[in-house]
Design an enzyme around this catalytic site. Sequence first.
Site, PDB file in Angstrom:
ATOM      1  N   ASP A 135      -3.444  11.691  12.205  1.00 31.48           N
ATOM      2  CA  ASP A 135      -3.892  11.235  10.697  1.00 31.48           C
ATOM      3  C   ASP A 135      -4.988   9.743  11.236  1.00 31.48           C
ATOM      4  OD1 ASP A 135      -4.324  11.229   8.215  1.00 31.48           O
ATOM      5  OD2 ASP A 135      -2.677  10.573   7.477  1.00 31.48           O
ATOM      6  N   LYS A 157       7.980  -0.151   5.727  1.00 30.07           N
ATOM      7  CA  LYS A 157       7.409   1.165   5.148  1.00 30.07           C
ATOM      8  C   LYS A 157       8.794   2.092   4.763  1.00 30.07           C
ATOM      9  CE  LYS A 157       3.965   4.254   5.779  1.00 30.07           C
ATOM     10  NZ  LYS A 157       2.754   4.563   6.391  1.00 30.07           N
ATOM     11  N   GLY A 162       0.720   5.792   1.102  1.00 34.03           N
ATOM     12  CA  GLY A 162      -0.062   6.759   1.522  1.00 34.03           C
ATOM     13  C   GLY A 162       0.883   7.870   1.680  1.00 34.03           C
ATOM     14  N   SER A 219       2.943   9.065   4.005  1.00 33.35           N
ATOM     15  CA  SER A 219       4.290   8.917   4.646  1.00 33.35           C
ATOM     16  C   SER A 219       4.890   7.986   4.073  1.00 33.35           C
ATOM     17  CB  SER A 219       3.968   8.473   6.171  1.00 33.35           C
ATOM     18  OG  SER A 219       3.143   7.530   6.130  1.00 33.35           O
ATOM     19  N   VAL A 275       4.524   1.082   1.611  1.00 36.14           N
ATOM     20  CA  VAL A 275       4.733   0.012   2.319  1.00 36.14           C
ATOM     21  C   VAL A 275       4.894  -1.528   1.520  1.00 36.14           C
ATOM     22  CG1 VAL A 275       3.668  -1.432   4.199  1.00 36.14           C
ATOM     23  CG2 VAL A 275       3.031   0.850   4.010  1.00 36.14           C
ATOM     24  N   GLY A 335       0.682  -1.168  -0.130  1.00 43.31           N
ATOM     25  CA  GLY A 335       0.001  -0.005   0.004  1.00 43.31           C
ATOM     26  C   GLY A 335       0.924   1.267  -0.013  1.00 43.31           C
TER      27      GLY A 335
END
Length: 799
Positions: A635, A540, A521, A523, A526, A519
């Site tokens: 978040d 990550k 995002g 930040s 991953v 995935g």
Amino acid sequence: MLLKSTSLGLLVSLLSFLLCSSASAAQHTLPAGSSLSVEDHARPFLVSPDATFSCGFLEAGENAFSFSVWYTDSADKTAVWTANPGAPVNGRGSRISFGRDGALALADANGTVVWASKTSGGGLSVSLLDSGNLVIVSDPSSSGGSTVWQSFDWPTDTLVPSQQLTKVTTLVSGYFNLYFDNDNVLRLRYDGPDISSIYWPSPDYSVFQDGRTIYNSSRTGVLDDDGVFLSSDNLRVDAADLGPGVKRRLTIDPDGNVRIYSLDASTGGWTVTWAAMAQPCSAHGLCGQNAICEYQPSLRCSCAPGYEMVDRNDSRKGCRPLFAVTNCSPAAAPAQRFRFVEVPYTDFYGYDAGFNQSVTFEHCKKLCLEMCSCVAFSYRLQGYGFCYLKDELFNGYTSPNFPGTIHLKVPIDFDDASAQSVSKGLACNPSGPDIVQGPADTFQTTKNSSTKWSYLFAFATVLGVLDIIFITTSLWFLSSKQSIPSSLEAGYRMVTGQFRRFTYRELKDATGNFKEELGRGGSGVVYRGVLDGGKVVAVKKLTNVARGDEEFWAEMTVIGRINHINLVRIWGFCSQGKHKLLVYEYVENESLDKHLFDTDRKPLPWRERYRIALGTARGLAYLHHECLEWVIHCDVKPENILLTREFEAKIADFGLAKLSKRAGADDSLELSHMRGTTGYMAPEWALNVPINAKVDVYSYGVVLLEIVMGSRVSDQTTAAGERLDMPQIAQALRRVGATRDVVPLVDGRLEGQFNPRQALEMVRISLSCIEERSNRPTMDDIAQVLAACDDEDEHPAYK
Ligand SMILES: *[C@@H]1O[C@H](CO)[C@@H](O)[C@H](O)[C@H]1NC(C)=O
Ligand SMILES: *[C@@H]1O[C@H](CO)[C@@H](O)[C@H](O)[C@H]1NC(C)=O
Ligand SMILES: *[C@@H]1O[C@H](CO)[C@@H](O)[C@H](O)[C@H]1NC(C)=O
Ligand SMILES: *[C@@H]1O[C@H](CO)[C@@H](O)[C@H](O)[C@H]1NC(C)=O
Ligand SMILES: *[C@@H]1O[C@H](CO)[C@@H](O)[C@H](O)[C@H]1NC(C)=O
Ligand SMILES: *[C@@H]1O[C@H](CO)[C@@H](O)[C@H](O)[C@H]1NC(C)=O
């Protein structure tokens, strides 16, 4: 004749005055080019005009000296400010000099500058003021005599009257800090190599119950000449000898307590005239893991039954189990492998792997037996049947007034008698050092104990931790560029075991050169990885991290300690130059958004939804309240709530706010661009106000509503197709609350299969979360309400 003797007398007194002043060399101001070598430490460098304060070299151990300021009259020359705390210089060849370049610098024997004022310019002079402030000022004739540097801006462990504690300063003693938290409250925190924990004001009560306020963001505290300490969070304390004319100091001591001391003018000794905590064991981290702090009549650390001291010479290092650590393979039923040893009047603060309310003692015991990681449970009746499951034993304390009992899990064949004798023997270990002299009645401290402690904690400040988002930065990072001592790192690894630092190479191999993306995002991206032992992890790759290796390291040691069943566990990290990676526990069943909003999937059943809501609330409550009060997620959204195979919620990405790019002067503005996700962000992000944990409460409220509705709150439209804004949504929720008719709001795909009482409660909570900030509940409140409503889940009353 008469005349002659009078003038002789005059002459004598004039002479003696001249002699005295030259002999004491009581300079209060020195020009550039002055210096003092450590060999001359009997002579002060400066003395304030009224001689209240002196400054110069103080002995800080065998052949070790610090450059400090002290009250001239104090017999033990207790430092109220030190240039080089914890890093004393050699007793030969070291020198303090105020150079022609305008810098005050302390050089060690080999010429290394260990501390400097970092000032420069011509025409500067250095003075010690009557307030105890060591200042460097520019020439009054040229630029008005402005102060270019002052020791008051760089406090060590002490404040003297009129010296302010501010939002950018922290008093530090060993691992203990006195500082303003980012919710504006003055707090004490233990920040050691293995845990970090706030212990004052008492975390058992809310800020308001403790008489403080979070609403004044000026964040200042000051002791005045009458002995009153006032801080902007409504704290007011009075020294016992209230009134003018007494020389006082407020100091954070090596035992983690803060005290006001008054100088006894006749003896030069110090008397404690106020202390933050009456019970010395209220401080956290004093005794190490698996140890219990006792006060009788002085403070000592003993091991919990079944544990032995790691280092018999140093009881602070904690204790290790005498039995093999819990083996989790389910070869036999847990009840046949373990039993419990009872320790009354005792608790271990924090590290709760689970909390249940309204359960029986037997049920609580069963929960601990069946939870592999549970090492003990605490059960307190108090009308509710509180059951706390512990997966680590830190901050242990025992007190005759404590209403609970801790039950330690030991192997069934464990020999009670040996445990008792071992723990007793160690508790009374005569050679073990006493932790600190108890301040009970006598309230006298000696220089010996503090010297010993400052030595023991020589590297303590290294682990000083930055406050999450706001500018409150610990002094260390600003003033020094030391690296983490390797000895400390090794010790740290030993303590936490599984949390470790990886090399980039290891992670590249583990992820097959970052092949399988799980995935992505804000930040980072991953990847799936497999470690050497076969453990599956999520790796990550962080983007947007502008932290140096050491800062990143320091942040990670904090985040790595966070451990709760509803938070994604962090196994380790990698920080090599530009490569910044985090290694997480792998959570099998994707994130909540996929299960809630993906219309191709089977709708998530109600029971799971409720458990996810409760688990998420518990995870956030843990972050906000339990052991690390200062972690705000920033978040919270369905994408950051991961689900296990059993649909247990695990919150991801907490602590990342700490790792992100540090903002410049205008923090809140920068943050509003950076943190959070549209649709989940509290309105105060847009305002220029300090952010507190209530931003997470707001986001949680939105997520909770989405769990009920099965769709994005930001996608809600009117019949005419117009997007609804939050005030309109709040309006709709109020109507639902008033009519108690939740059916229209609940996800239609459930086809009525839901618990209406629970749904109504969720809607009510959600509404209160999106209210004006001061009206929002805390995550703790929410978790409790949801847990209370969960009881009937055992007898589902579905429609
Ligand atoms: C000077 O001495 C200190 C310890 O006394 C040591 O840490 C430092 O590396 C030395 N510096 C040089 C340049 O030798
Ligand atoms: C905040 O605290 C400061 C310092 O104690 C005080 O001067 C100020 O009046 C306070 N502000 C409010 C709004 O209470
Ligand atoms: C404890 O101290 C004694 C003597 O003071 C020493 O012989 C022994 O090695 C020390 N033990 C440890 C574990 O450091
Ligand atoms: C107690 O808490 C655990 C985890 O926190 C949970 O799995 C369990 O269902 C809760 N309730 C009861 C009644 O055991
Ligand atoms: C303090 O140290 C001195 C020597 O430095 C010693 O004689 C004295 O006994 C010590 N006092 C205590 C309380 O340890
Ligand atoms: C994930 O959840 C789905 C239901 O949406 C379930 O069928 C599946 O078995 C779960 N996957 C895993 C790996 O547990």
